[in-house]
Enzyme design. Structure first.
Site, PDB file in Angstrom:
ATOM      1  N   GLU A   1      11.839  25.326  95.123  1.00 25.03           N
ATOM      2  CA  GLU A   1      11.511  24.976  96.506  1.00 25.03           C
ATOM      3  C   GLU A   1      10.882  26.151  97.249  1.00 25.03           C
ATOM      4  O   GLU A   1       9.931  25.970  98.028  1.00 25.03           O
ATOM      5  CB  GLU A   1      12.771  24.503  97.224  1.00 25.03           C
TER       6      GLU A   1
ATOM      7  N   ASN B   1      12.120  17.601  88.609  1.00 24.59           N
ATOM      8  CA  ASN B   1      12.511  18.932  88.136  1.00 24.59           C
ATOM      9  C   ASN B   1      13.801  18.908  87.320  1.00 24.59           C
ATOM     10  O   ASN B   1      14.763  19.622  87.616  1.00 24.59           O
ATOM     11  CB  ASN B   1      12.664  19.886  89.325  1.00 24.59           C
TER      12      ASN B   1
ATOM     13  N   ALA C   1      -2.873  14.270  85.386  1.00 19.94           N
ATOM     14  CA  ALA C   1      -1.875  13.667  86.269  1.00 19.94           C
ATOM     15  C   ALA C   1      -2.402  12.336  86.785  1.00 19.94           C
ATOM     16  O   ALA C   1      -3.612  12.162  86.969  1.00 19.94           O
ATOM     17  CB  ALA C   1      -1.555  14.603  87.435  1.00 19.94           C
TER      18      ALA C   1
ATOM     19  N   GLY D   1       6.448  28.053  87.032  1.00 18.98           N
ATOM     20  CA  GLY D   1       6.013  27.851  88.404  1.00 18.98           C
ATOM     21  C   GLY D   1       4.806  26.963  88.586  1.00 18.98           C
ATOM     22  O   GLY D   1       4.409  26.682  89.721  1.00 18.98           O
ATOM     23  N   ALA D   2       4.214  26.474  87.485  1.00 23.56           N
ATOM     24  CA  ALA D   2       3.017  25.657  87.621  1.00 23.56           C
ATOM     25  C   ALA D   2       3.318  24.306  88.254  1.00 23.56           C
ATOM     26  O   ALA D   2       2.525  23.792  89.046  1.00 23.56           O
ATOM     27  CB  ALA D   2       2.347  25.472  86.263  1.00 23.56           C
TER      28      ALA D   2
ATOM     29  N   ASP E   1       5.602  23.681  90.433  1.00 26.12           N
ATOM     30  CA  ASP E   1       5.785  23.929  91.865  1.00 26.12           C
ATOM     31  C   ASP E   1       4.425  24.119  92.537  1.00 26.12           C
ATOM     32  O   ASP E   1       4.201  23.641  93.651  1.00 26.12           O
ATOM     33  CB  ASP E   1       6.656  25.168  92.079  1.00 26.12           C
TER      34      ASP E   1
END
Length: 411
Positions: free
Chosen positions: A63, A219, A285, A334-335, A337
């Site tokens: 977050e 997640n 995506a 971290g990708a 996010d």
């Protein structure tokens, strides 16, 4: 920015002093991100944790990663969490504040520590035996040919049980500060931290007066749910069904819920969100957008709280797919996010769905080309220019380390 009705503060005030010593935050935010951030230790060289001689200190938290990326885009962002009254807590608050994020609603807990974790290079596992790697859940942009291959599954060791953030609950969090935003961004990680955190997540994703648009990134973290004292990964389904915008990876849906068959199978499982974004790793995506999704389409309209449009058939929707970029991977953390941050930023700007997906890919690529969790998002004019490329140019784009700086050349 739309006006959000503030809810009444809890009868018992949030525990712990706020990070900056203030009592009030008068300004509403574009986005509030709620969840745990930890100090992370990155290895000085490849290999098993047992063989790594030293580590570099950084920070990590799904977050807060989103919050920092959004602040880098120029949005007003508030991070809501709890940290220990210790040096690691100081480091987290100072580092995240330095990114331009409002930390005035971060509680300090004198009795519980700030969480930390150690990791090696590679993807997060999605199975308990480590045989699955979280490429689709962590990233919607894939590596170029040969890039990042051999990284394998990361070895990750958390020291977060009993952390300050695990004590978050509806009684220790200022719900008025959480709701005072256009978008509230949450992840399924918080629900696995403790029964109190799960209780908080059920409140935040449930119907209530003054609730902002709720964004939820599944997640799924297999190790956390294996140790969770209450519930199972299927709890994540219940939480997702109460949200207007949901991000989910194909691999994590298979690991957590046994769902295979691609984006349409996942949409069948999750028809309630007005917008469902399915991350497909190196493929790209896919976004499913209901025609009644006014609250997340950049037009004026009522808050979409989920549901299929009543007792009848689901509302009509459009489907948008964007292929992933070719990226020279420096780090696989971290990708996911970054993707969420890019999509949310473009949503706040009212951009078309294709551009939202492309901004997600671009911000994910920025994260993939640095070794740690935090990456500088690309300048908005550069991202807008790349997001506007035609399909052929987009397909030929290849991004390497440093591409997201003003001096970078994307090829």
């Amino acid at each position: 920015m739309r006006t959000v009705a503030r809810t009444d503060a809890p009868a018992d005030a949030p525990a712990g002093a706020r990070a900056d010593g203030t009592d009030d935050a008068d300004d509403s935010a574009d986005v509030v991100c709620l969840g745990e951030s930890m100090v992370t230790f990155l290895p000085s060289r490849a290999g098993r944790l047992a063989d790594v001689p030293s580590f570099a200190r950084a920070i990590g938290g799904a977050e807060s990663n989103v919050a920092c990326a959004l602040a880098g885009w120029g949005h007003s962002v508030r991070w809501v969490s709890r940290v220990g009254a210790d040096g690691f807590g100081d480091h987290l608050v100072e580092t995240i504040a330095a990114q331009g994020v409002d930390v005035s609603r971060v509680g300090r807990d004198p009795q519980r520590p700030t969480g930390i974790y150690f990791r090696t290079d590679g993807e997060r596992p999605t199975t308990l035996d480590g045989s699955g790697a979280g490429s689709a859940s962590d990233s919607a942009s894939g590596p170029g040919p040969g890039a990042g291959s051999g990284a394998g599954t990361a070895e990750v060791v958390y020291y977060r049980a009993g952390s300050a953030a695990s004590a978050m609950s509806p009684r220790s969090v200022d719900l008025a500060a959480v709701d005072d935003a256009e978008i509230l961004h949450l992840t399924g990680i918080t629900a696995a931290l403790s029964p109190e955190c799960l209780e908080l997540m059920r409140v935040l994703t449930g119907p209530r007066a003054g609730r902002p648009l709720v964004s939820f990134d599944v997640n799924y973290r297999v190790g956390l749910w294996d140790r969770a004292r209450e519930g199972s990964p299927r709890v994540l389904l219940d939480l997702a069904r109460g949200c207007a915008l949901v991000f989910a990876g194909e691999d994590e849906a298979a690991a957590a819920w046994g769902v295979t068959g691609g984006p349409y199978a996942l949409r069948e499982l999750l028809p309630e969100p007005a917008v469902l974004v399915v991350k497909q790793g190196a493929q790209g995506a896919t976004a499913f957008v209901r025609e009644d999704a006014d609250a997340v389409s950049g037009t004026d309209g009522p808050q979409v709280a989920g549901g299929t449009g009543g007792l009848g058939s689901p509302a009509r929707e459009t489907v948008h797919s964007v292929p992933a970029l070719r990226v020279e991977v420096a780090g696989a953390v971290g990708a996911g996010d970054g993707f969420a941050a890019g999509f949310l930023s473009a949503t706040l700007r009212g951009l078309p769905v294709r551009e939202r997906l492309r901004h997600g890919h671009l911000t994910a690529a920025a994260a993939l080309t640095v070794p740690g969790d935090l990456a500088e998002p690309p300048p908005r004019d550069l991202a807008d220019r790349l997001a506007a490329l035609d399909a052929g140019e987009w397909g030929r784009l290849r991004l390497g380390p440093g591409w997201n700086t003003q001096k970078a050349n994307a090829t």
